[in-house]
Scaffold this motif. Structure first.
Motif, PDB file in Angstrom:
ATOM      1  N   VAL A 261       0.675  -1.191   0.131  1.00 11.25           N
ATOM      2  CA  VAL A 261      -0.064  -0.151  -0.101  1.00 11.25           C
ATOM      3  C   VAL A 261       0.814   1.305  -0.079  1.00 11.25           C
ATOM      4  O   VAL A 261       1.858   1.207   0.741  1.00 11.25           O
ATOM      5  CB  VAL A 261      -1.027   0.208   1.229  1.00 11.25           C
ATOM      6  CG1 VAL A 261      -1.512   1.312   1.276  1.00 11.25           C
ATOM      7  CG2 VAL A 261      -1.872  -1.184   1.287  1.00 11.25           C
ATOM      8  N   ARG A 262       0.621   2.227  -1.007  1.00  8.70           N
ATOM      9  CA  ARG A 262       1.323   3.254  -1.030  1.00  8.70           C
ATOM     10  C   ARG A 262       0.746   4.251   0.210  1.00  8.70           C
ATOM     11  O   ARG A 262      -0.301   4.581   0.260  1.00  8.70           O
ATOM     12  CB  ARG A 262       0.981   4.079  -2.305  1.00  8.70           C
ATOM     13  CG  ARG A 262       1.656   3.346  -3.235  1.00  8.70           C
ATOM     14  CD  ARG A 262       1.808   4.346  -4.678  1.00  8.70           C
ATOM     15  NE  ARG A 262       2.438   3.494  -5.780  1.00  8.70           N
ATOM     16  CZ  ARG A 262       1.961   3.561  -7.028  1.00  8.70           C
ATOM     17  NH1 ARG A 262       0.812   4.045  -7.382  1.00  8.70           N
ATOM     18  NH2 ARG A 262       2.963   3.014  -7.939  1.00  8.70           N
ATOM     19  N   GLY A 263       1.711   4.407   1.194  1.00  2.00           N
ATOM     20  CA  GLY A 263       1.167   5.414   2.405  1.00  2.00           C
ATOM     21  C   GLY A 263       0.713   4.526   3.454  1.00  2.00           C
ATOM     22  O   GLY A 263       0.963   3.216   3.453  1.00  2.00           O
ATOM     23  N   SER A 264       0.174   5.245   4.497  1.00  3.97           N
ATOM     24  CA  SER A 264      -0.178   4.373   5.654  1.00  3.97           C
ATOM     25  C   SER A 264      -1.584   4.074   5.615  1.00  3.97           C
ATOM     26  O   SER A 264      -2.377   4.404   4.971  1.00  3.97           O
ATOM     27  CB  SER A 264      -0.290   5.258   6.728  1.00  3.97           C
ATOM     28  OG  SER A 264      -0.896   4.693   7.920  1.00  3.97           O
ATOM     29  N   LYS A 265      -1.828   2.441   5.731  1.00  2.00           N
ATOM     30  CA  LYS A 265      -3.194   1.975   5.692  1.00  2.00           C
ATOM     31  C   LYS A 265      -4.245   3.005   6.516  1.00  2.00           C
ATOM     32  O   LYS A 265      -5.534   3.005   6.302  1.00  2.00           O
ATOM     33  CB  LYS A 265      -3.207   0.566   6.075  1.00  2.00           C
ATOM     34  CG  LYS A 265      -2.449  -0.368   5.159  1.00  2.00           C
ATOM     35  CD  LYS A 265      -2.550  -1.889   5.550  1.00  2.00           C
ATOM     36  CE  LYS A 265      -3.890  -2.440   5.369  1.00  2.00           C
ATOM     37  NZ  LYS A 265      -3.802  -4.162   5.408  1.00  2.00           N
ATOM     38  N   ALA A 266      -3.675   3.295   7.644  1.00  2.00           N
ATOM     39  CA  ALA A 266      -4.445   4.141   8.597  1.00  2.00           C
ATOM     40  C   ALA A 266      -5.108   5.189   8.022  1.00  2.00           C
ATOM     41  O   ALA A 266      -6.123   5.896   8.268  1.00  2.00           O
ATOM     42  CB  ALA A 266      -3.754   4.351   9.926  1.00  2.00           C
TER      43      ALA A 266
END
Length: 117
Positions: free
Chosen positions: A45-50
């Motif tokens: 995933v690009r970036g944080s899943k949160a």
């Protein structure tokens, strides 16, 4: 100044159909994006899943943005799944076509050839 709202029954059949169609597309996109984000490892995933979770619920662009930009390029396989051939051979399947049935003698010859190697 009184603001009047149209009720569902005030809409034409064409307008009702358009609203239901767009709502189903929006729901499908959101469900697809949420399932993908839930199952996809954080490394893909690009970036944080949160940070992606709240964006998924910004309609209608959130799911579209995630599905187009939020996922790292994958190998073409669903996350966490390794394709297997119908016979249980661990090598990836080369075709999605139905397997050709082999005769018992031909299968036995192929098996003995593999075990000799």
């Amino acid at each position: 100044m009184k603001r009047s709202h149209k009720r569902w029954s005030d809409l034409s059949a064409r307008q009702q159909a358009a609203i239901l169609t767009l709502a189903s597309v929006e729901l499908s996109l959101t469900a697809t994006a949420a399932a993908d984000l839930w199952c996809r490892p954080a490394g893909q995933v690009r970036g944080s899943k949160a940070l992606w979770w709240p964006l998924l619920f910004v309609q209608p662009i959130g799911p579209i943005v995630y599905l187009t930009l939020g996922r790292s390029p994958s190998t073409g396989q669903p996350a966490g799944r390794t394709p297997r051939s119908p016979a249980g051979d661990p090598s990836p399947m080369r075709s999605t076509a139905a397997p050709v049935k082999r005769s018992a003698a031909r299968s036995a010859n192929a098996w003995s050839a593999r075990s000799k190697s």
